[in-house]
Design an enzyme around this catalytic site. Structure first.
Site, short mmCIF file in Angstrom:
data_model
loop_
_atom_site.label_atom_id
_atom_site.label_comp_id
_atom_site.label_asym_id
_atom_site.label_seq_id
_atom_site.Cartn_x
_atom_site.Cartn_y
_atom_site.Cartn_z
N GLY A 22 60.90 36.45 -38.83
CA GLY A 22 60.83 36.58 -37.27
C GLY A 22 60.16 35.54 -36.48
O GLY A 22 59.70 35.83 -35.60
N ASN A 117 73.29 32.62 -31.37
CA ASN A 117 72.86 32.48 -33.04
C ASN A 117 71.92 31.05 -33.04
O ASN A 117 72.55 30.07 -32.39
CB ASN A 117 73.81 32.53 -33.74
CG ASN A 117 73.42 32.45 -35.27
OD1 ASN A 117 72.22 33.18 -35.58
ND2 ASN A 117 74.14 31.63 -36.03
N HIS A 119 70.95 28.20 -35.78
CA HIS A 119 71.39 27.82 -37.33
C HIS A 119 70.51 26.54 -37.59
O HIS A 119 70.67 25.70 -36.91
CB HIS A 119 73.03 27.92 -37.16
CG HIS A 119 73.38 27.42 -38.69
ND1 HIS A 119 73.89 28.45 -39.90
CD2 HIS A 119 73.66 26.32 -39.11
CE1 HIS A 119 74.00 27.91 -40.85
NE2 HIS A 119 74.18 26.66 -40.58
N GLN A 183 62.48 22.93 -34.56
CA GLN A 183 63.28 22.60 -33.29
C GLN A 183 63.96 23.90 -33.07
O GLN A 183 64.24 24.16 -31.81
CB GLN A 183 64.31 21.44 -34.15
CG GLN A 183 63.82 20.15 -34.46
CD GLN A 183 63.17 19.46 -33.06
OE1 GLN A 183 63.56 19.67 -32.06
NE2 GLN A 183 62.01 19.00 -33.44
N GLU A 184 64.20 24.71 -34.11
CA GLU A 184 64.91 26.09 -33.78
C GLU A 184 63.79 26.67 -32.87
O GLU A 184 64.38 27.37 -31.87
CB GLU A 184 65.07 26.94 -34.92
CG GLU A 184 65.82 26.22 -36.02
CD GLU A 184 66.01 27.37 -37.22
OE1 GLU A 184 65.99 28.36 -36.98
OE2 GLU A 184 65.95 26.80 -38.52
C1 GRF Z 1 66.09 30.37 -39.58
O1 GRF Z 1 65.98 29.12 -40.17
C2 GRF Z 1 67.42 30.68 -38.95
O2 GRF Z 1 67.99 29.46 -38.45
C3 GRF Z 1 68.33 31.10 -40.04
O3 GRF Z 1 67.43 32.10 -40.62
C4 GRF Z 1 66.20 31.46 -40.38
C5 GRF Z 1 65.19 32.65 -39.84
O4 GRF Z 1 63.99 32.40 -39.75
N1 GRF Z 1 69.50 31.91 -39.60
P1 GRF Z 1 62.82 33.41 -38.94
O5 GRF Z 1 63.05 34.88 -39.32
O6 GRF Z 1 63.26 33.43 -37.42
O7 GRF Z 1 61.52 33.09 -39.24
#
Ligand code: GRF
Length: 214
Positions: A22, A117, A119, A183-184
């Site tokens: 999370g 989403n 990724h 980056q996410e």
């Molecule tokens: C992230 O790398 C996301 O891109 C992938 O799963 C991971 C989840 O990480 N789909 P978190 O649970 O948000 O820490």
């Protein structure tokens, strides 16, 4: 109705689906808390009981539910149950933040072009599981993070935001994942903001934004 700037905003009540740690959920919680993101989080739903993200949500006093897929006869029934919980709470935008299940038609139909989403690759390279491992094994020089709208095509929906991350010669899955994750955490709240401001239009398989994307 578009405003003067051509934006078509909506009130973003988020439903966030998770399966684990999370940290992306946390990036949204933090962006909402600091006022960087004008949205509210209506509910967090996990398909796993032990997801750390459930605790993060509860710590932030957000409604957090565990829905066990085994309680439903098939995937569609499970997706319908999720859609019901989301709709029941007035959710207008859904985020998959590390949700490790395929999203089926009932959920897509309930939130058309309203599911994001995140990724860990520069899609369309390295879709599916273990995207960081795929990039390393392939010998890519650059990979990255993508936020896209979810369609029935796995990791194939219209791209909203991307950021590149160079690979280092001594990278491991862990070191690379950590740099991609930064980056996410930046992109996901930003993409939610763009959507909520009504600045993202889908044209064919692309998105077009009104005003600057970044
Ligand atoms: C992230 O790398 C996301 O891109 C992938 O799963 C991971 C989840 O990480 N789909 P978190 O649970 O948000 O820490």
């Amino acid at each position: 109705m578009p405003d003067k700037k051509g934006y078509d905003p909506f009130s973003a009540r988020l439903g966030i689906l998770i399966s684990g740690r999370g940290s992306n959920l946390q990036s949204i919680i933090d962006a909402v808390a600091t006022g960087a993101l004008d949205a509210s989080i209506a509910v967090v739903i996990s398909n796993r009981p032990d997801a750390l993200g459930l605790q993060r949500a509860r710590d932030a006093r957000i409604d957090a539910l565990y829905l066990d897929p085994r309680d439903y006869p098939d995937r569609d029934a499970y997706d319908r149950a999720i859609a019901e919980r989301l709709r029941g709470r007035g959710v207008t935008l859904v985020c998959l933040a590390g949700f490790m299940r395929l999203v089926g038609q009932p959920l897509l139909d309930a939130f058309p072009l309203r599911i994001l989403n995140v990724h860990p690759s520069l899609l369309p390279a390295f879709p599916g599981l273990d995207a960081q491992r795929q990039a390393l094994d392939h010998g890519a020089c650059v990979t990255g993070a993508t936020v896209h709208l979810v369609s029935s095509d796995l990791d194939g929906g219209p791209i909203v935001l991307q950021a590149a991350v160079p690979l280092h010669d001594d990278d491991t899955v862990e070191s690379l994942s950590a740099r991609i994750l930064e980056q996410e955490h930046r992109l996901l709240p930003q993409a939610v903001g763009l959507m909520a401001e009504g600045r993202v239009k889908v044209v064919g398989r692309r998105t077009v934004t009104t005003g600057p994307r970044h």
